[in-house]
Write a protein that holds these residues in place. Sequence first.
Motif, mmCIF file in Angstrom:
data_model
loop_
_atom_site.group_PDB
_atom_site.id
_atom_site.type_symbol
_atom_site.label_atom_id
_atom_site.label_comp_id
_atom_site.label_asym_id
_atom_site.label_seq_id
_atom_site.Cartn_x
_atom_site.Cartn_y
_atom_site.Cartn_z
ATOM 1 N N TYR A 5 -5.753 -6.807 -9.286
ATOM 2 C CA TYR A 5 -6.311 -7.385 -8.059
ATOM 3 C C TYR A 5 -6.019 -6.479 -6.882
ATOM 4 C CZ TYR A 5 -7.425 -11.937 -10.094
ATOM 5 O OH TYR A 5 -7.979 -12.950 -10.832
ATOM 6 N N TYR A 6 -6.943 -6.537 -5.948
ATOM 7 C CA TYR A 6 -6.699 -5.919 -4.646
ATOM 8 C C TYR A 6 -6.520 -7.037 -3.641
ATOM 9 C CZ TYR A 6 -7.331 -3.347 -0.295
ATOM 10 O OH TYR A 6 -7.155 -2.818 0.942
ATOM 11 N N HIS A 7 -5.345 -7.050 -3.010
ATOM 12 C CA HIS A 7 -5.045 -8.041 -1.983
ATOM 13 C C HIS A 7 -5.225 -7.374 -0.621
ATOM 14 C CE1 HIS A 7 -3.532 -10.748 -5.029
ATOM 15 N NE2 HIS A 7 -2.659 -9.848 -5.452
ATOM 16 N N LEU A 53 0.809 -1.212 0.000
ATOM 17 C CA LEU A 53 0.000 0.000 0.000
ATOM 18 C C LEU A 53 0.840 1.257 0.000
ATOM 19 C CD1 LEU A 53 -2.769 1.314 0.225
ATOM 20 C CD2 LEU A 53 -2.626 1.044 2.699
ATOM 21 N N PHE A 54 2.016 1.221 0.629
ATOM 22 C CA PHE A 54 2.835 2.424 0.772
ATOM 23 C C PHE A 54 4.076 2.374 -0.117
ATOM 24 C CE2 PHE A 54 0.210 3.874 4.063
ATOM 25 C CZ PHE A 54 -0.154 2.773 4.806
ATOM 26 N N GLY A 55 4.050 1.492 -1.113
ATOM 27 C CA GLY A 55 5.149 1.466 -2.067
ATOM 28 C C GLY A 55 6.296 0.590 -1.653
ATOM 29 N N GLY A 56 6.185 -0.152 -0.576
ATOM 30 C CA GLY A 56 7.283 -0.996 -0.143
ATOM 31 C C GLY A 56 7.434 -2.217 -1.012
ATOM 32 N N LYS A 111 2.336 -8.742 0.073
ATOM 33 C CA LYS A 111 1.983 -8.044 1.301
ATOM 34 C C LYS A 111 0.581 -7.475 1.158
ATOM 35 C CE LYS A 111 6.227 -6.570 3.583
ATOM 36 N NZ LYS A 111 6.972 -5.390 4.083
ATOM 37 N N ARG A 112 -0.073 -7.319 2.257
ATOM 38 C CA ARG A 112 -1.452 -6.816 2.238
ATOM 39 C C ARG A 112 -1.556 -5.592 3.164
ATOM 40 N NH1 ARG A 112 -4.798 -10.923 0.114
ATOM 41 N NH2 ARG A 112 -3.663 -12.860 -0.212
ATOM 42 N N PRO A 113 -2.291 -4.563 2.803
ATOM 43 C CA PRO A 113 -3.049 -4.419 1.562
ATOM 44 C C PRO A 113 -2.152 -3.933 0.425
ATOM 45 C CG PRO A 113 -3.425 -2.512 2.928
ATOM 46 C CD PRO A 113 -2.529 -3.430 3.720
#
Length: 650
Positions: free
Chosen positions: A100-102, A11-14, A81-83
């Motif tokens: 897809y959204y995980h 979610l944060f670009g990691g 990783k989620r989300p």
Amino acid sequence: MTTDCTDTLDLFGGSTAPDTESEPRHLQKKVSQVSHMSQPSNGGASSRDISQKRGVPGCPIGHEENAENDDGEPEAVREPKRPSFATYLTRTQYGPPGLYYHGQRQPKGDNDPEPFDEWVCSPIECLAATHDERGDNHGLLLWFTPPYGARREWAMPQRLLKGNGEELRGELLDMGVRINPDAHRRLNKWLAQATPEARVIAATRVGWHQLEEGRVFVMPRRSIAAGALGSRITFQSEHAGQGDYATAGTLESWRRHVGTLCSGNPLLVLAVSAALAGPLLYLTHRQTAGIHLVGDSSNGKTTALEVAASVWGSPEFKRTWRATGNGLEGIAAALSDTALVLDEIGEADGREIGATVYALGNGTGKARASRIGNARRPHRWRIAVLSSGEHTLAAHMSEAGKRPKAGQMVRLLDIPATRQHGAFDDLHHLADGRAFADHLKTEVAHHYGHLGPAFIERLVVEERDLAGEVDRFAQLDGFTTSHPLQGRAAKVLALIGLAGELAAEYGLASWQEGEAMAAAVEAFQAWAAGQGGVRTEHEQILANVSDFIGRHGDARFGSVNADPDHPGHTVHNRAGWWRDDAQGRAYLFTTGGLTEALGGFDLKRGLDALEAAGWIVEREANARSVRVRVNSGRPRLFAIRPTDGKEEAA
């Protein structure tokens, strides 16, 4: 083709890159390099030539080009990783290819969070961020794979994300993207948080754009420039439909089946040259070039327009005059630097067509206000106009009670379309004009859309002074004239002739060198013989006053010295008086009489022309009128004496 990448972005670009040395090969997933929710890696985007047109699948029943695993065993991919969001180009354990959204649901009690995987839409990537040269009109360059057919691109304006994004989804659905109706908010969120590293200039109109490194011609499906410059700019529009510049066949098939039939037919060569003149306008510092083919019904002039339309697109590239002025402004802006082909001027509103011709020639639309009262930026364009009809522009305006003006007449030149066989001269292997027209219509329905872009590909590297070339051609004997308006018409047709000559020189057209300019010279001479006598406003004013005197000099004027008790004849609807002297008869107009005689020109403009021509023979001080004793009064009148011979310059 599948993009290999072992990086997933949370979610944060990691990054959640797997350890490829310790993890089995079959667990390494195939996922788009630009899959992201925010702060994506754009290594994949920077390596692509985004200015090039994507390939078209060979099979007429299109299959997704990246679906090699769609019907087979799903490909195992590494747990993300989620989300996070991820785009998969092949079938995986999560399901068919797509975005897809995980995510993970909140746990109940002391249980662990429950993961879930939601298919959002068919495969889609964000290649770059876009904005125009002023830093406005921000957007995202999307590249997506419909279930059927080849991959497609669209520079999506970010303003479509406003509200619930329904308009955005409508455009994507039209282009073949499948969207999960229960997850459409996920798509909005993915787009809203996209921050790709690559930047591309967004062109919001078709046509020439000047970058620091050189000029680029932007079209909906491609940007044409020297070298790799075209990859720095793309076309951006709220509407992804790009049917105006459709293609069929090849350039060679157009030359063989259509271009060869133009040779020997000056009107066809002229029409195609006019369609090619659009890209030359910017390079020759002009705003418009327009011709209007005038001829009887069913003589082939519409066929000539369809041949011209095939330069840029299908037969549907040809429009009709049956549109509002505002509608034609929008069309002209969408076709800037190419051609506006309009059939049957009789369908236009004669009361509006004069203003429409002015607007098309000026290249600027009406200023309008937004819903909140702010001024919207008006449409702008440069356009070559090719029109047809059974009547001239002047005749159509006159039928609606409008007076044609000189500026309108030179913005759309009336060219007679009567040739040996209707609109044609050389029928090649066909029996008659009707058979020839039908054959051309069939051919342009199968071969179109290649000549214009190929012409631009040569223009982007053209180094000659084309404006100077227009001036040089306008000095040819066939264009010689001392009349200023005819000189403007000569330059318009010289520009059109130059376009046709360049096409022949570049090896794109099928006619001989010199044939296009000869057609332009012939068109100018035909125009000059018919409508070429179109007069300046100065000339029109003098002609109107002279005609008025010729029609009403005896009926609506009386002698200023007549005995009021025995006038000789009764003057009805008086326009003034007359008085004879050694130089001849002067007509003493009342203000109302002169205003009527001017035929629609305002009084000040009319007096300027009359004074410049030396027709005002009496005046007082700085006034252009004189007080004259008539019977018992002294009205202020305008003393006008028309003179024969060449007028003085206005």
